[in-house]
Design a protein around this motif. Sequence first.
Motif, mmCIF file in Angstrom:
data_model
loop_
_atom_site.group_PDB
_atom_site.id
_atom_site.type_symbol
_atom_site.label_atom_id
_atom_site.label_comp_id
_atom_site.label_asym_id
_atom_site.label_seq_id
_atom_site.Cartn_x
_atom_site.Cartn_y
_atom_site.Cartn_z
ATOM 1 N N ILE A 98 0.843 -1.198 0.000
ATOM 2 C CA ILE A 98 0.000 0.000 0.000
ATOM 3 C C ILE A 98 0.877 1.245 0.000
ATOM 4 C CG2 ILE A 98 -1.735 1.309 1.305
ATOM 5 C CD1 ILE A 98 -2.703 -1.415 2.434
ATOM 6 N N GLU A 99 1.940 1.228 0.804
ATOM 7 C CA GLU A 99 2.853 2.377 0.866
ATOM 8 C C GLU A 99 3.462 2.669 -0.497
ATOM 9 O OE1 GLU A 99 5.816 2.602 3.961
ATOM 10 O OE2 GLU A 99 4.372 1.946 5.470
ATOM 11 N N LYS A 100 3.855 1.628 -1.225
ATOM 12 C CA LYS A 100 4.445 1.819 -2.559
ATOM 13 C C LYS A 100 3.437 2.482 -3.500
ATOM 14 C CE LYS A 100 7.629 -2.086 -2.310
ATOM 15 N NZ LYS A 100 7.879 -3.459 -2.720
ATOM 16 N N VAL A 101 2.207 2.003 -3.488
ATOM 17 C CA VAL A 101 1.166 2.566 -4.361
ATOM 18 C C VAL A 101 0.927 4.029 -3.995
ATOM 19 C CG1 VAL A 101 -1.276 2.441 -4.988
ATOM 20 C CG2 VAL A 101 0.056 0.350 -4.807
ATOM 21 N N ILE A 102 0.859 4.321 -2.700
ATOM 22 C CA ILE A 102 0.601 5.693 -2.249
ATOM 23 C C ILE A 102 1.775 6.607 -2.613
ATOM 24 C CG2 ILE A 102 0.324 7.143 -0.196
ATOM 25 C CD1 ILE A 102 -1.489 4.897 0.910
ATOM 26 N N GLU A 103 2.995 6.102 -2.483
ATOM 27 C CA GLU A 103 4.166 6.900 -2.875
ATOM 28 C C GLU A 103 4.101 7.246 -4.363
ATOM 29 O OE1 GLU A 103 7.504 4.558 -1.618
ATOM 30 O OE2 GLU A 103 7.202 5.095 0.492
ATOM 31 N N ASP A 104 3.687 6.281 -5.192
ATOM 32 C CA ASP A 104 3.535 6.538 -6.625
ATOM 33 C C ASP A 104 2.485 7.617 -6.865
ATOM 34 O OD1 ASP A 104 5.403 4.578 -7.153
ATOM 35 O OD2 ASP A 104 3.918 3.047 -7.689
ATOM 36 N N ILE A 105 1.370 7.531 -6.176
ATOM 37 C CA ILE A 105 0.286 8.507 -6.344
ATOM 38 C C ILE A 105 0.750 9.892 -5.903
ATOM 39 C CG2 ILE A 105 -2.010 9.185 -5.511
ATOM 40 C CD1 ILE A 105 -2.667 6.152 -5.353
ATOM 41 N N ILE A 106 1.483 9.952 -4.791
ATOM 42 C CA ILE A 106 1.982 11.243 -4.302
ATOM 43 C C ILE A 106 2.936 11.861 -5.316
ATOM 44 C CG2 ILE A 106 3.457 12.329 -2.539
ATOM 45 C CD1 ILE A 106 2.157 10.433 -0.488
ATOM 46 N N SER A 107 3.806 11.054 -5.909
ATOM 47 C CA SER A 107 4.740 11.598 -6.903
ATOM 48 C C SER A 107 4.007 12.021 -8.183
ATOM 49 C CB SER A 107 5.848 10.594 -7.223
ATOM 50 O OG SER A 107 5.313 9.433 -7.818
ATOM 51 N N GLN A 108 2.950 11.298 -8.568
ATOM 52 C CA GLN A 108 2.182 11.655 -9.764
ATOM 53 C C GLN A 108 1.410 12.957 -9.565
ATOM 54 O OE1 GLN A 108 -0.390 8.334 -10.555
ATOM 55 N NE2 GLN A 108 1.285 6.985 -11.168
ATOM 56 N N THR A 109 0.827 13.125 -8.388
ATOM 57 C CA THR A 109 0.006 14.319 -8.133
ATOM 58 C C THR A 109 0.848 15.503 -7.688
ATOM 59 O OG1 THR A 109 -0.403 13.649 -5.853
ATOM 60 C CG2 THR A 109 -2.051 13.011 -7.483
ATOM 61 N N GLY A 110 2.075 15.256 -7.273
ATOM 62 C CA GLY A 110 2.928 16.333 -6.790
ATOM 63 C C GLY A 110 2.493 16.820 -5.414
ATOM 64 N N ALA A 111 1.828 15.976 -4.664
ATOM 65 C CA ALA A 111 1.344 16.347 -3.328
ATOM 66 C C ALA A 111 2.523 16.555 -2.384
ATOM 67 C CB ALA A 111 0.427 15.259 -2.800
ATOM 68 N N GLU A 112 2.429 17.617 -1.585
ATOM 69 C CA GLU A 112 3.527 17.931 -0.677
ATOM 70 C C GLU A 112 3.087 18.091 0.772
ATOM 71 O OE1 GLU A 112 5.314 21.412 -2.283
ATOM 72 O OE2 GLU A 112 5.955 20.405 -4.113
ATOM 73 N N SER A 113 1.829 18.449 0.994
ATOM 74 C CA SER A 113 1.386 18.700 2.369
ATOM 75 C C SER A 113 0.012 18.090 2.598
ATOM 76 C CB SER A 113 1.326 20.205 2.620
ATOM 77 O OG SER A 113 0.302 20.776 1.831
ATOM 78 N N MET A 114 -0.487 18.281 3.813
ATOM 79 C CA MET A 114 -1.794 17.744 4.186
ATOM 80 C C MET A 114 -2.914 18.386 3.363
ATOM 81 S SD MET A 114 -1.443 15.314 6.284
ATOM 82 C CE MET A 114 -3.035 15.072 7.028
ATOM 83 N N LYS A 115 -2.651 19.542 2.779
ATOM 84 C CA LYS A 115 -3.656 20.198 1.937
ATOM 85 C C LYS A 115 -4.003 19.345 0.715
ATOM 86 C CE LYS A 115 -2.178 24.899 3.011
ATOM 87 N NZ LYS A 115 -1.533 26.100 2.464
ATOM 88 N N ASP A 116 -3.051 18.533 0.295
ATOM 89 C CA ASP A 116 -3.224 17.699 -0.895
ATOM 90 C C ASP A 116 -3.772 16.309 -0.575
ATOM 91 O OD1 ASP A 116 -2.034 19.759 -2.460
ATOM 92 O OD2 ASP A 116 -0.050 19.064 -1.830
ATOM 93 N N MET A 117 -4.135 16.084 0.686
ATOM 94 C CA MET A 117 -4.577 14.754 1.099
ATOM 95 C C MET A 117 -5.818 14.297 0.327
ATOM 96 S SD MET A 117 -5.308 13.285 4.875
ATOM 97 C CE MET A 117 -5.898 11.623 5.098
ATOM 98 N N GLY A 118 -6.744 15.207 0.053
ATOM 99 C CA GLY A 118 -7.968 14.860 -0.671
ATOM 100 C C GLY A 118 -7.678 14.277 -2.041
#
Length: 149
Positions: free
Chosen positions: A101-121
Amino acid sequence: MSLQDQVMVKMKEAMKSKDTNALTSLRAIKSAILLAQTESGAKEELSEDQELKLLQKLVKQRKDSAAIFTEQGRDDLAQPELDQAEVIAQFLPEQMSEEEIEKVIEDIISQTGAESMKDMGKVMGQANAKLAGKADGKTISVIVKKKLS
């Protein structure tokens, strides 16, 4: 074979083996399926996605009930709930490990460019879509929070 057919086959097996716990769980699944079909007003069968959500909901209900019973010192009531959750979980796809799950989430975070809790949605929306039926929403949420904070 549809979920409803699978449940009916397992129900027959449970009746023959006089397994009351499994029978109760399977009847709950059947009831939930019929209820969902009548809510949609359709005679047709539920989609696979709807079936997954339904099963996850039933497992979560059982686990939540067991947690409440355990908190109140009623292990005699908690154990049957956990056993029923186990029977219902047999119809779910195999759950992913936290590392996967962590690997998938890391991929999603890198794709979306999420950096903070504001991008959690954004991250949660994509993660829930990608991991539907393979991981619990609470687990996904905890991992996303950990990665974004």
